[in-house]
Scaffold this active site. Sequence first.
Site, PDB file in Angstrom:
ATOM      1  N   HIS A   1       0.848  -1.194   0.000  1.00  0.00           N
ATOM      2  CA  HIS A   1       0.000   0.000   0.000  1.00  0.00           C
ATOM      3  C   HIS A   1       0.874   1.231   0.000  1.00  0.00           C
ATOM      4  CE1 HIS A   1      -3.396   2.648   0.885  1.00  0.00           C
ATOM      5  NE2 HIS A   1      -2.583   3.278   1.710  1.00  0.00           N
TER       6      HIS A   1
ATOM      7  N   ASP B   1     -14.976   2.314   7.718  1.00  0.00           N
ATOM      8  CA  ASP B   1     -13.903   3.194   7.257  1.00  0.00           C
ATOM      9  C   ASP B   1     -14.390   4.128   6.158  1.00  0.00           C
ATOM     10  OD1 ASP B   1     -11.056   4.054   6.956  1.00  0.00           O
ATOM     11  OD2 ASP B   1     -11.380   3.206   4.968  1.00  0.00           O
TER      12      ASP B   1
ATOM     13  N   ARG C   1     -14.376  12.590   7.952  1.00  0.00           N
ATOM     14  CA  ARG C   1     -13.112  13.258   8.258  1.00  0.00           C
ATOM     15  C   ARG C   1     -12.718  14.228   7.157  1.00  0.00           C
ATOM     16  NH1 ARG C   1      -9.509   8.581   8.198  1.00  0.00           N
ATOM     17  NH2 ARG C   1      -7.831  10.097   8.460  1.00  0.00           N
TER      18      ARG C   1
ATOM     19  N   SER D   1      -7.427   3.453   9.345  1.00  0.00           N
ATOM     20  CA  SER D   1      -8.138   3.431   8.071  1.00  0.00           C
ATOM     21  C   SER D   1      -7.423   2.521   7.067  1.00  0.00           C
ATOM     22  CB  SER D   1      -8.233   4.855   7.514  1.00  0.00           C
ATOM     23  OG  SER D   1      -8.739   4.853   6.200  1.00  0.00           O
TER      24      SER D   1
ATOM     25  N   LYS E   1      -8.527  -2.063   6.250  1.00  0.00           N
ATOM     26  CA  LYS E   1      -8.826  -2.652   4.941  1.00  0.00           C
ATOM     27  C   LYS E   1      -7.812  -3.723   4.570  1.00  0.00           C
ATOM     28  CE  LYS E   1      -8.981   1.353   2.736  1.00  0.00           C
ATOM     29  NZ  LYS E   1      -8.967   2.395   3.760  1.00  0.00           N
TER      30      LYS E   1
END
Length: 455
Positions: A108, A187, A194, A209, A213
């Site tokens: 990621h 999320d 947010r 967050s 996932k």
Amino acid sequence: MIRGVGWGEDTSAPAPPLDPVTGPNGMSAVDVVVAKRDCRELTAEQIDWIVGAYTRGEVADEQMAALAMAILLNGMDDRETARWTQAMIDSGERLDLGDVGRPLVDKHSTGGVGDKITLPLAPLVAACGAAVPQLSGRGLGHTGGTLDKLEAIPGWRASLSTDEIRAQLADVGAVICATTPSLAPADRKLYALRDVTGTVESVPLIASSIMSKKIAEGTGGLVLDVKVGTGAFMKTTARAGELADAMTRIGGAHGLPTTALLTDMSRPLGRAVGNALEVAEAVEVLRGGGPPDVVELTVTLAGEMLRLAGLTDAPDPAEVLASGAAYPVWEAMIAAQGGDPSAPLPRARHVETVTADRDGVFSGADALAVGTAAWRLGAGRARKEDSVQAAAGVRLLVGPGDPVQAGTPLLELHTDTPDRFQGARRAVTGAALLIVGDPDATRPRDLVLDTVRSG
């Protein structure tokens, strides 16, 4: 007598209850907000209840917004952050990928300019023996989205069922697709809140967050590319290090081996910024060429992913990439999702060139400036519902250390709507494109700034 109410308020009737929704032991959203407002640690019971109740629509947006702000200002410790992550995972389903015949490992990135690394990385790691379930997202603002880039390929589709993901991993070894709706729905709802309440910057909320996932998707190892610099969300090494520490600790707490690499995002990655432009550059890398910085970071991340996958006898990813052996995996991955890897990519209807205003040595382009230019040209979106232009973006024509003269082309601006050129040009004027008189002032770029590992 003033009784603590505003002038003109009607006090003849009792006020309605502030928070009719209660959880275990009579706790309420106001109780949880006040606890964090007063710098107290949230209990596991409080966290589980409020995340679940908010996901179900039983807690109001304004109450969760107040809690998010309290978390931003007062933080959460490791125990709270790990529990918050777990509560978001528990708000949906875990992706059951089963046994696909290879170890699962994922990557990621926190987002940058020209960051097309996922595109060559997933097929490269698959070519070396692992399976990569890369669930990706779309771009917002000056940072590009992996799905937007791949959708420039004719026919390619982002949405896959769990069965399709599992089958593609077993057959091809790599999949890049959209997150399934059932994965950590808390999320998605909390992130949208947010985004409009000034609480995106909270490190515990960012970390939970991302990690909720990735843990829910069922990968066996995770490599994080935490960007640092003008084109990144985290502008300083200290802040990026804080985020990397938080995410690797969450990974450790949940039994997920996690490595975070802090990587430079003061300049764009590679020479292409924009959707189809970046796909073309990724293909160049997969065929054994491409810009050295894109190759270097792809190989570095691949090596760490293979280490986490336990593939100690895997082939050298640098050799595999240079040989072009990962390119057939790319073709199979694109075709499996309906795309035509041999089809021509979209090309912009209008192209303008930005030239050097003096002689010297090109020192580099500011990542934020180039990303902003690409966004203004149509490569990115200001709101989630906006569309993007597949062919829009910026192509850098020179690299750091290259000598230039006044009038030398530095970069190209690509768009289908020529009225966007003016805003893009404004973004890349002045100090955004650095030309220096001393060749020694152009230093080699350190891509990897630090490494943080769980456990």
